[in-house]
Design a protein around this motif. Structure first.
Motif, short mmCIF file in Angstrom:
data_model
loop_
_atom_site.label_atom_id
_atom_site.label_comp_id
_atom_site.label_asym_id
_atom_site.label_seq_id
_atom_site.Cartn_x
_atom_site.Cartn_y
_atom_site.Cartn_z
N VAL A 46 0.85 -1.19 0.00
CA VAL A 46 0.00 0.00 0.00
C VAL A 46 0.89 1.24 0.00
N ASN A 47 0.66 2.13 -0.97
CA ASN A 47 1.45 3.34 -1.08
C ASN A 47 1.01 4.36 -0.03
N LEU A 48 1.96 4.97 0.63
CA LEU A 48 1.70 6.02 1.60
C LEU A 48 2.19 7.34 1.03
N SER A 49 1.31 8.31 0.94
CA SER A 49 1.70 9.63 0.47
C SER A 49 2.49 10.34 1.56
N PRO A 50 3.23 11.42 1.23
CA PRO A 50 4.01 12.13 2.25
C PRO A 50 3.13 12.61 3.41
N GLY A 51 3.52 12.26 4.61
CA GLY A 51 2.77 12.64 5.80
C GLY A 51 1.63 11.72 6.16
N GLN A 52 1.41 10.67 5.41
CA GLN A 52 0.31 9.76 5.69
C GLN A 52 0.76 8.62 6.59
N LEU A 111 3.04 -7.92 6.33
CA LEU A 111 2.39 -6.65 6.00
C LEU A 111 3.40 -5.75 5.29
N TYR A 112 2.98 -5.12 4.19
CA TYR A 112 3.87 -4.31 3.36
C TYR A 112 3.25 -2.93 3.13
N TRP A 113 4.09 -1.90 3.28
CA TRP A 113 3.76 -0.53 2.89
C TRP A 113 4.90 0.02 2.07
N ALA A 114 4.61 1.05 1.27
CA ALA A 114 5.62 1.68 0.43
C ALA A 114 5.56 3.19 0.60
N PHE A 115 6.71 3.84 0.63
CA PHE A 115 6.78 5.29 0.73
C PHE A 115 7.96 5.77 -0.10
N GLY A 116 7.98 7.05 -0.43
CA GLY A 116 9.04 7.62 -1.25
C GLY A 116 10.01 8.44 -0.43
N ALA A 117 11.28 8.45 -0.84
CA ALA A 117 12.33 9.22 -0.17
C ALA A 117 13.22 9.86 -1.22
N SER A 118 13.63 11.11 -0.96
CA SER A 118 14.48 11.85 -1.88
C SER A 118 15.89 11.97 -1.31
N GLU A 119 16.81 12.44 -2.16
CA GLU A 119 18.19 12.56 -1.72
C GLU A 119 18.31 13.59 -0.61
N GLY A 120 19.20 13.32 0.31
CA GLY A 120 19.40 14.21 1.45
C GLY A 120 18.53 13.90 2.65
N GLN A 121 17.52 13.03 2.49
CA GLN A 121 16.63 12.71 3.59
C GLN A 121 17.15 11.51 4.39
N THR A 122 16.76 11.46 5.65
CA THR A 122 17.07 10.33 6.53
C THR A 122 15.74 9.80 7.06
N PRO A 123 15.16 8.79 6.41
CA PRO A 123 13.84 8.30 6.84
C PRO A 123 13.93 7.50 8.14
N THR A 124 12.86 7.60 8.91
CA THR A 124 12.71 6.83 10.15
C THR A 124 11.32 6.22 10.16
N VAL A 125 11.26 4.91 10.38
CA VAL A 125 10.01 4.17 10.40
C VAL A 125 9.68 3.82 11.85
N ASN A 126 8.51 4.24 12.31
CA ASN A 126 8.05 3.97 13.67
C ASN A 126 6.79 3.11 13.61
N LEU A 127 6.78 2.02 14.36
CA LEU A 127 5.65 1.09 14.37
C LEU A 127 5.25 0.80 15.82
N SER A 128 3.95 0.73 16.02
CA SER A 128 3.40 0.34 17.32
C SER A 128 2.39 -0.77 17.07
N VAL A 129 2.59 -1.89 17.74
CA VAL A 129 1.74 -3.07 17.55
C VAL A 129 0.97 -3.32 18.85
N ASN A 130 -0.35 -3.31 18.76
CA ASN A 130 -1.20 -3.68 19.89
C ASN A 130 -1.53 -5.16 19.80
N LEU A 131 -1.03 -5.93 20.72
CA LEU A 131 -1.17 -7.38 20.68
C LEU A 131 -2.58 -7.80 21.07
N ALA A 132 -2.85 -9.06 20.78
CA ALA A 132 -4.15 -9.64 21.16
C ALA A 132 -4.24 -9.71 22.69
#
Length: 288
Positions: A54-60, A72-93
């Motif tokens: 699933v594509n994620l737009s900037p800020g989504q 589970l798969y998501w996709a996002f775009g990154a440009s030169e000079g950026q340092t991306p950080t992915v944050n995930l929170s999982v609520n367990l059963a």
């Protein structure tokens, strides 16, 4: 009978009014793709492979109900000079439904599906049976303007996030859970370090999921040579076919004349057939 016919005609007369009223009602309803502040609404789905990411737009962000054990798969775009950080929170059963600890993992891949290393963050998190949630994050290296083909440096283009369960009790697979994803990026093109080269086009896969980057590469004109016109055009193949056939026929005729022997000048060898009319004396006797 007349009453039935009149009722049917009245119902048909109301159909245009209902058709015109339905779009007006739907248009008046708020759009689910954007919030009141103008930011995109969180994505409520996730892909199960690179092609269905699933594509994620900037800020989504993403807020998805998941099943324990799924990829589970998501996709996002990154440009030169950026340092991306992915944050995930999982609520367990609920703890009452689980039978032991669970280990969740987050991985990031580039547009060529090469796994990118995390410079900081918790890629693997394990929660015991009493835990209610887990937090995972991954900070990538700064996206470069170009890199050698053999290196795995991050380049501008699409990046994939994969969330999966690497260890869990067998009875816990399939339990309902929720996952929240947030992608942040520091820096921009002005912060990119000069590398002495540029990337012709971002690493955006042509098929399947892929979020385009903010900066797209300009089209590159094809280089022309003195022989370019020989191989272009719909009729060029006919010229090459006819020329090739002529050369093949000429080579066959020349080969035939070079390899055949003229008549009457064949080299002598053992077992040669004598000319007609000649007789070998002593081989047989004539009858009187």
């Amino acid at each position: 009978m007349r009453t039935t016919i009149r009722g049917a005609l009245a119902a048909l007369a109301l159909l245009p009014a209902l058709a015109l009223g339905a779009p007006a009602a739907s248009a008046a309803s708020p759009s689910p793709t954007a919030t009141a502040s103008g930011t995109p609404a969180p994505a409520t789905k996730a892909g199960t492979s690179f092609l269905t990411a699933v594509n994620l737009s900037p800020g989504q962000d993403a807020d998805v109900a998941v099943s324990t054990g799924d990829y589970l798969y998501w996709a996002f775009g990154a440009s030169e000079g950026q340092t991306p950080t992915v944050n995930l929170s999982v609520n367990l059963a609920p703890a009452a439904d689980r039978h032991g600890p669970q280990t969740w993992t987050v991985e990031v891949f580039d547009g060529l599906r090469r796994r990118q290393a995390c410079t900081a963050g918790t890629q693997n998190a394990t929660g015991d049976q009493s835990a209610t949630s887990l937090t995972l994050n991954c900070t990538l290296r700064e996206v470069r303007t170009w890199a050698e083909p053999w290196s795995g440096d991050p380049l501008p283009g699409t990046y994939y996030v994969r969330l999966s369960v690497t260890d869990a009790p067998q009875p816990d697979l399939g339990l309902a859970a929720t996952a929240q994803l947030h992608v942040a990026a520091k820096g921009n093109a002005d912060n990119a370090q000069p590398e002495g080269g540029t990337l012709k086009a971002p690493l955006v896969p042509p098929v399947g999921g892929g979020a385009s980057t903010a900066k797209a590469a300009a089209p590159v004109a094809e280089e022309e040579h003195w022989y370019t016109g020989w191989f272009s055009g719909w009729n060029s193949r006919w010229y090459w076919t006819i020329g090739g056939g002529f050369l093949a026929a000429l080579a066959g005729v020349l080969g035939y004349h070079l390899t055949r022997h003229p008549r009457g000048h064949r080299p002598g060898h053992y077992g040669a057939v004598p000319p007609q009319g000649s007789h070998q004396h002593g081989s047989y006797s004539e009858r009187p």
